[in-house]
Design a protein around this motif. Structure first.
Motif, mmCIF file in Angstrom:
data_model
loop_
_atom_site.group_PDB
_atom_site.id
_atom_site.type_symbol
_atom_site.label_atom_id
_atom_site.label_comp_id
_atom_site.label_asym_id
_atom_site.label_seq_id
_atom_site.Cartn_x
_atom_site.Cartn_y
_atom_site.Cartn_z
ATOM 1 N N GLU A 8 42.538 7.714 2.609
ATOM 2 C CA GLU A 8 41.487 7.402 3.814
ATOM 3 C C GLU A 8 42.603 7.229 4.899
ATOM 4 O O GLU A 8 42.052 7.622 6.107
ATOM 5 C CB GLU A 8 40.444 6.491 3.535
ATOM 6 N N LEU A 9 43.279 6.151 4.834
ATOM 7 C CA LEU A 9 44.219 5.823 5.892
ATOM 8 C C LEU A 9 45.068 6.925 6.385
ATOM 9 O O LEU A 9 45.244 7.148 7.822
ATOM 10 C CB LEU A 9 45.038 4.584 5.611
ATOM 11 N N LEU A 10 45.445 7.607 5.270
ATOM 12 C CA LEU A 10 46.473 8.759 5.850
ATOM 13 C C LEU A 10 45.901 9.948 6.472
ATOM 14 O O LEU A 10 46.376 10.362 7.429
ATOM 15 C CB LEU A 10 47.196 9.174 4.391
ATOM 16 N N PHE A 11 44.441 10.036 5.956
ATOM 17 C CA PHE A 11 43.849 11.022 6.476
ATOM 18 C C PHE A 11 43.521 10.852 7.943
ATOM 19 O O PHE A 11 43.415 11.837 9.028
ATOM 20 C CB PHE A 11 42.422 11.307 5.957
ATOM 21 N N ALA A 12 43.161 9.460 8.283
ATOM 22 C CA ALA A 12 42.996 9.220 9.736
ATOM 23 C C ALA A 12 44.053 9.234 10.468
ATOM 24 O O ALA A 12 44.268 9.851 11.753
ATOM 25 C CB ALA A 12 42.595 7.785 9.693
ATOM 26 N N HIS A 13 45.322 9.083 9.843
ATOM 27 C CA HIS A 13 46.527 9.062 10.381
ATOM 28 C C HIS A 13 46.874 10.497 10.806
ATOM 29 O O HIS A 13 47.480 11.191 11.973
ATOM 30 C CB HIS A 13 47.706 8.389 9.602
ATOM 31 N N PHE A 14 46.816 11.373 9.929
ATOM 32 C CA PHE A 14 47.074 13.111 10.004
ATOM 33 C C PHE A 14 45.937 13.606 11.219
ATOM 34 O O PHE A 14 46.245 14.742 11.894
ATOM 35 C CB PHE A 14 46.394 13.839 8.728
ATOM 36 N N SER A 15 44.927 12.808 11.428
ATOM 37 C CA SER A 15 44.088 13.178 12.634
ATOM 38 C C SER A 15 44.272 12.640 13.827
ATOM 39 O O SER A 15 43.571 13.014 14.819
ATOM 40 C CB SER A 15 42.579 12.926 12.134
ATOM 41 N N GLY A 16 45.361 11.739 13.899
ATOM 42 C CA GLY A 16 45.857 10.961 14.990
ATOM 43 C C GLY A 16 45.012 9.928 15.469
ATOM 44 O O GLY A 16 44.869 9.463 16.591
ATOM 45 N N ARG A 17 44.446 9.234 14.440
ATOM 46 C CA ARG A 17 43.466 8.267 14.775
ATOM 47 C C ARG A 17 43.922 6.876 14.225
ATOM 48 O O ARG A 17 43.352 5.922 14.011
ATOM 49 C CB ARG A 17 42.225 8.397 14.231
ATOM 50 N N SER A 18 45.648 6.850 13.822
ATOM 51 C CA SER A 18 45.860 5.714 13.031
ATOM 52 C C SER A 18 46.522 4.722 14.200
ATOM 53 O O SER A 18 46.945 5.137 15.413
ATOM 54 C CB SER A 18 47.181 5.915 12.267
ATOM 55 N N THR A 19 46.431 3.282 13.931
ATOM 56 C CA THR A 19 46.780 2.523 14.911
ATOM 57 C C THR A 19 48.249 1.920 14.743
ATOM 58 O O THR A 19 48.809 2.668 13.815
ATOM 59 C CB THR A 19 46.098 1.169 14.608
ATOM 60 N N ALA A 20 49.034 1.418 15.594
ATOM 61 C CA ALA A 20 50.448 1.015 15.271
ATOM 62 C C ALA A 20 50.591 0.030 14.044
ATOM 63 O O ALA A 20 51.464 0.435 13.391
ATOM 64 C CB ALA A 20 50.825 0.152 16.228
#
Length: 335
Positions: A8-20
């Motif tokens: 779930e975290l990676l999918f958010a990252h692939f969508s450009g929604r991950s934090t630092a």
């Protein structure tokens, strides 16, 4: 962190929604080799669900050239109208723009190369090594020594199955219910197209040779002055392209002999010594020195099995009735 949360975290990252902080967590997670393949698989799954624009570097370079040409034309117009006004400033602005464009193109090329590494894998064999592998569609491939095969990591597309060969390989292609074509591409421009068959492809610096054992194939060759397209081969047909790019077609009584190397068997029928020399170099990385020219004019006839270069050299020396000595990777044939 369990897989469900990480996915779930990676999918958010692939969508450009991950934090630092999340990106740091991902970076730490990727330090483990077993997680890297999982990352690639989830990236593929996410991209199948979210179709992305795939940049093409050729198009990008064409666009850059068009912009440079347009700028040059505009510059010529401006210089005609006001030849002495702000020339340094214009040149500086163009240098800045060109530098920025170059950076963008480098990023595009880097993304393209990275994507290629992710979605394609290459299987290679060392000198003296053969390897058998099964492709994602179930097709079987035997890879000869000092060869490589590149193919999609996550399965073939819906329209065609494409692989890239360097060296030599024997193929047994699995037929698909949708009659999906199978393409073998080589560096010399020879392309083999099949639906389901068995054939051998040899592609070395000395030339390219395709031998059909079962079924039917269609061959395209773009390396000639006049391209050859749609050349249909029947079992027993063989096509040879020499180092100069000349194509010849012939018939072979026992086409299965062309892939006998899969069982480490070699079959020679009045084969010139020069071809034996090339085989020793291609398969075992050995350099052969002939003590006299007469040896080079001889031919070899016989069928034998050799599991390594030592066994091969012993049999060939007996067939030629000569001696040999080996020092490191150099072999000398002498009377």
């Amino acid at each position: 962190m369990n897989k469900a949360i990480m996915k779930e975290l990676l999918f958010a990252h692939f969508s450009g929604r991950s934090t630092a902080l999340q990106r740091t967590t991902i970076a730490d997670w990727l330090q483990h080799p077993e997680n890297q393949l999982l990352y690639v698989a989830w990236l593929d799954e996410w991209e199948r669900q979210h179709l992305q624009y795939m940049a093409e570097e050729e198009t990008a370079f064409e666009l850059l050239n068009e912009r440079i040409d347009a700028w040059n034309q505009q510059q010529n117009i401006e210089e005609t109208e006001e030849r002495s006004e702000l020339p340094v400033r214009r040149r500086f602005a163009f240098v800045q723009w060109l530098a920025a464009a170059s950076v963008v193109l480098l990023l595009v090329a880097g993304m393209y190369a990275g994507r290629s590494h992710i979605f394609y894998q290459t299987i290679e064999t060392a000198f003296g090594e053969t390897r058998h592998l099964t492709l994602p569609d179930g097709s079987q491939v035997s890879l000869n020594a000092h060869s490589s095969l590149r193919f999609p990591r996550f399965g073939f597309g819906p329209r065609s199955r494409v692989v890239w060969l360097t060296g030599e390989a024997a193929f047994s292609v699995q037929h698909t219910p949708t009659h999906q074509r199978f393409l073998v591409k080589t560096a010399r421009g020879v392309q083999v197209e099949v639906l389901g068959t068995e054939f051998n492809v040899f592609d070395r610096p000395s030339g390219t040779k395709v031998v059909l054992s079962k079924g039917a194939i269609q061959l395209n060759y773009t390396g000639a002055k006049k391209a050859v397209r749609g050349l249909r081969l029947k079992p027993g047909d063989a096509v040879n392209v020499d180092a100069k790019g000349n194509l010849t077609q012939m018939r072979i009584d026992e086409p299965e002999v062309s892939s006998a190397w899969k069982e480490h068997r070699f079959n020679f029928n009045s084969t010139p010594v020069r071809e034996i020399v090339e085989l020793l170099h291609d398969n075992y990385n050995l350099r052969v020195v002939l003590k006299n020219q007469e040896i080079g004019e001889r031919t070899v006839t016989g069928s034998f099995q050799a599991d390594n270069s030592d066994e091969f050299l012993q049999v060939v020396a007996e067939l030629l009735e000569i001696n040999y000595k080996q020092k490191d990777s150099t072999v000398t044939f002498f009377e």
